[in-house]
Design an enzyme around this catalytic site. Structure first.
Site, PDB file in Angstrom:
ATOM      1  N   ASP A  28       0.839  -1.208   0.000  1.00 32.88           N
ATOM      2  CA  ASP A  28       0.000   0.000   0.000  1.00 32.88           C
ATOM      3  C   ASP A  28       0.871   1.254   0.000  1.00 32.88           C
ATOM      4  O   ASP A  28       1.987   1.243   0.514  1.00 32.88           O
ATOM      5  CB  ASP A  28      -0.914  -0.022   1.240  1.00 32.88           C
ATOM      6  CG  ASP A  28      -2.088   0.930   1.114  1.00 32.88           C
ATOM      7  OD1 ASP A  28      -2.357   1.405  -0.008  1.00 32.88           O
ATOM      8  OD2 ASP A  28      -2.724   1.207   2.144  1.00 32.88           O
ATOM      9  N   HIS A  45       2.330   3.344  -8.969  1.00 37.77           N
ATOM     10  CA  HIS A  45       2.140   1.919  -9.282  1.00 37.77           C
ATOM     11  C   HIS A  45       3.330   1.397 -10.087  1.00 37.77           C
ATOM     12  O   HIS A  45       3.823   0.287  -9.844  1.00 37.77           O
ATOM     13  CB  HIS A  45       0.845   1.716 -10.079  1.00 37.77           C
ATOM     14  CG  HIS A  45      -0.390   2.066  -9.309  1.00 37.77           C
ATOM     15  ND1 HIS A  45      -0.570   1.728  -7.990  1.00 37.77           N
ATOM     16  CD2 HIS A  45      -1.515   2.741  -9.677  1.00 37.77           C
ATOM     17  CE1 HIS A  45      -1.753   2.170  -7.574  1.00 37.77           C
ATOM     18  NE2 HIS A  45      -2.339   2.798  -8.580  1.00 37.77           N
ATOM     19  N   LEU A 139      10.610 -20.762  -4.349  1.00 39.09           N
ATOM     20  CA  LEU A 139       9.700 -19.787  -3.728  1.00 39.09           C
ATOM     21  C   LEU A 139       8.377 -19.837  -4.477  1.00 39.09           C
ATOM     22  O   LEU A 139       8.367 -19.820  -5.703  1.00 39.09           O
ATOM     23  CB  LEU A 139      10.291 -18.372  -3.829  1.00 39.09           C
ATOM     24  CG  LEU A 139       9.355 -17.231  -3.383  1.00 39.09           C
ATOM     25  CD1 LEU A 139       9.227 -17.190  -1.865  1.00 39.09           C
ATOM     26  CD2 LEU A 139       9.862 -15.873  -3.885  1.00 39.09           C
TER      27      LEU A 139
HETATM   28  C1  IPE Z   1      -5.473  -2.765  -0.100  1.00 36.62           C
HETATM   29  O1  IPE Z   1      -5.101  -1.443  -0.311  1.00 36.62           O
HETATM   30  C2  IPE Z   1      -5.481  -3.517  -1.385  1.00 36.62           C
HETATM   31  C3  IPE Z   1      -4.179  -3.711  -2.006  1.00 36.62           C
HETATM   32  C4  IPE Z   1      -3.030  -3.356  -1.516  1.00 36.62           C
HETATM   33  C5  IPE Z   1      -4.218  -4.404  -3.270  1.00 36.62           C
HETATM   34  P1  IPE Z   1      -6.199  -0.304  -0.510  1.00 36.62           P
HETATM   35  O2  IPE Z   1      -5.439   0.978  -0.618  1.00 36.62           O
HETATM   36  O3  IPE Z   1      -7.103  -0.640  -1.616  1.00 36.62           O
HETATM   37  O4  IPE Z   1      -7.004  -0.390   0.849  1.00 36.62           O
HETATM   38  P2  IPE Z   1      -7.909   0.692   1.587  1.00 36.62           P
HETATM   39  O5  IPE Z   1      -8.909   1.192   0.588  1.00 36.62           O
HETATM   40  O6  IPE Z   1      -6.988   1.794   2.031  1.00 36.62           O
HETATM   41  O7  IPE Z   1      -8.500  -0.031   2.749  1.00 36.62           O
HETATM   42  C1  IPE Z   2      -1.562   0.206  -3.317  1.00 39.21           C
HETATM   43  O1  IPE Z   2      -1.338   1.566  -3.377  1.00 39.21           O
HETATM   44  C2  IPE Z   2      -1.752  -0.384  -4.685  1.00 39.21           C
HETATM   45  C3  IPE Z   2      -3.089  -0.930  -4.929  1.00 39.21           C
HETATM   46  C4  IPE Z   2      -4.084  -0.925  -4.086  1.00 39.21           C
HETATM   47  C5  IPE Z   2      -3.321  -1.493  -6.232  1.00 39.21           C
HETATM   48  P1  IPE Z   2      -2.548   2.588  -3.390  1.00 39.21           P
HETATM   49  O2  IPE Z   2      -2.929   2.875  -4.804  1.00 39.21           O
HETATM   50  O3  IPE Z   2      -3.643   2.125  -2.523  1.00 39.21           O
HETATM   51  O4  IPE Z   2      -1.848   3.881  -2.769  1.00 39.21           O
HETATM   52  P2  IPE Z   2      -2.476   4.893  -1.729  1.00 39.21           P
HETATM   53  O5  IPE Z   2      -3.005   4.093  -0.585  1.00 39.21           O
HETATM   54  O6  IPE Z   2      -3.544   5.636  -2.449  1.00 39.21           O
HETATM   55  O7  IPE Z   2      -1.321   5.763  -1.335  1.00 39.21           O
HETATM   56 MG    MG Z   3      -4.092   2.374  -0.575  1.00 38.57          MG
END
Ligand code: IPE
Ligand code: IPE
Ligand code: MG
Length: 248
Positions: A28, A45, A139
């Site tokens: 995240d 990303h 792995l």
């Molecule tokens: C959780 O992250 C999902 C992934 C890392 C794929 P999100 O950014 O989507 O989660 P929330 O919305 O903050 O709970």
């Molecule tokens: C995690 O990073 C990646 C996915 C959920 C695909 P985010 O896109 O949720 O990044 P933040 O949480 O907005 O910083």
């Molecule tokens: Mg996120």
């Protein structure tokens, strides 16, 4: 071996300093990483893919058996279509670019989650990669795609109900191991360590059942900044835990 249950693991003398057999990461903070640099979210990303490469390599070197990465949740469809299609593009790009290397390093690729929602060309790519790496055993890299733990549990409940309705399973025979065996993670070792980056302290519908006795580690590091040192810090945290599974 009990898969949910910790007693089998306790018997293995697992309370001391070890490398987790099964490590899962909620990757995240990509968007915030980008925002901090005045870049579009998708740049986060793209950079996050580098962290995936580093982490897969470092986890294998550390002796982790299974690395499960949360790449796309069943709730992530709520994001703007352009971001979703960028993520799909990155996924296929990652597989195309990394498959030879992953295969060469003895990585077996798996997925959990409902792939039926993905475009056929994405699914075909994933299936081919799984097939090609199926014999590897250094792995296991499990990518969670359109994964949601509640949906996984609903699927298990539905499978059990079907078996019971068809007379193949007595309701009294349903116990934790029987349910566990209907989860997508059934043939993987129990989850030992669950890491979430970016400072959020929630599970966001990831591996809810499997995390019952996992050690949890939350780091403020944003996913694109996650590196070998950050992984080592998580592993050191794990090694310092005494896992009691309800005992003393
Ligand atoms: C959780 O992250 C999902 C992934 C890392 C794929 P999100 O950014 O989507 O989660 P929330 O919305 O903050 O709970
Ligand atoms: C995690 O990073 C990646 C996915 C959920 C695909 P985010 O896109 O949720 O990044 P933040 O949480 O907005 O910083
Ligand atoms: Mg996120």
């Amino acid at each position: 071996m009990s898969r949910t249950g910790a007693p089998a693991r306790l018997g293995e003398g697992d309370g001391g300093a070890t490398v987790p057999r099964h490590l899962a990461i909620i990757m995240d903070g990509n968007g915030r990483w980008a925002r901090g640099r005045s870049l579009p979210r998708v740049a986060g990303h793209r950079q996050g893919i580098e962290a995936v490469r580093r982490t897969v390599r470092a986890a294998g070197e550390a002796g982790v058996e299974v690395l499960t990465l949360y790449a796309f949740s069943s709730e992530n469809w709520r994001r703007p279509p352009a971001e979703i299609s960028y993520l799909m593009g990155l996924l296929t790009h990652y597989i195309d670019a990394e498959l030879d290397q992953l295969h060469g390093e003895g990585v077996r690729l798996r997925t959990i989650g409902d792939l039926s929602a993905f475009a056929p060309e994405v699914r075909d790519r994933i299936d081919a990669a799984k097939e090609r790496t199926a014999g590897n055993d250094r792995l296991t890299l499990v990518i969670a795609l359109n994964y949601g733990a509640r949906a996984e549990l609903v699927g298990a409940a539905r499978a059990l109900a079907r078996e019971a309705a068809e007379g193949r399973l007595a309701p009294e025979a349903i116990n934790e191991d029987v349910l566990d065996a209907r989860l997508e993670t059934a043939d993987l070792p129990p989850l030992d360590l669950l890491v979430r980056t970016s400072g959020e302290v929630r599970l966001s519908n990831f591996l809810l059942w499997q995390a019952a006795y996992a050690e949890l580690y939350f780091t403020p590091t944003l996913w694109p900044d996650f590196d070998e040192e950050a992984l080592q810090a998580a592993l050191a945290h794990y090694a310092g835990r005494q896992r009691r599974f309800g005992g003393l």
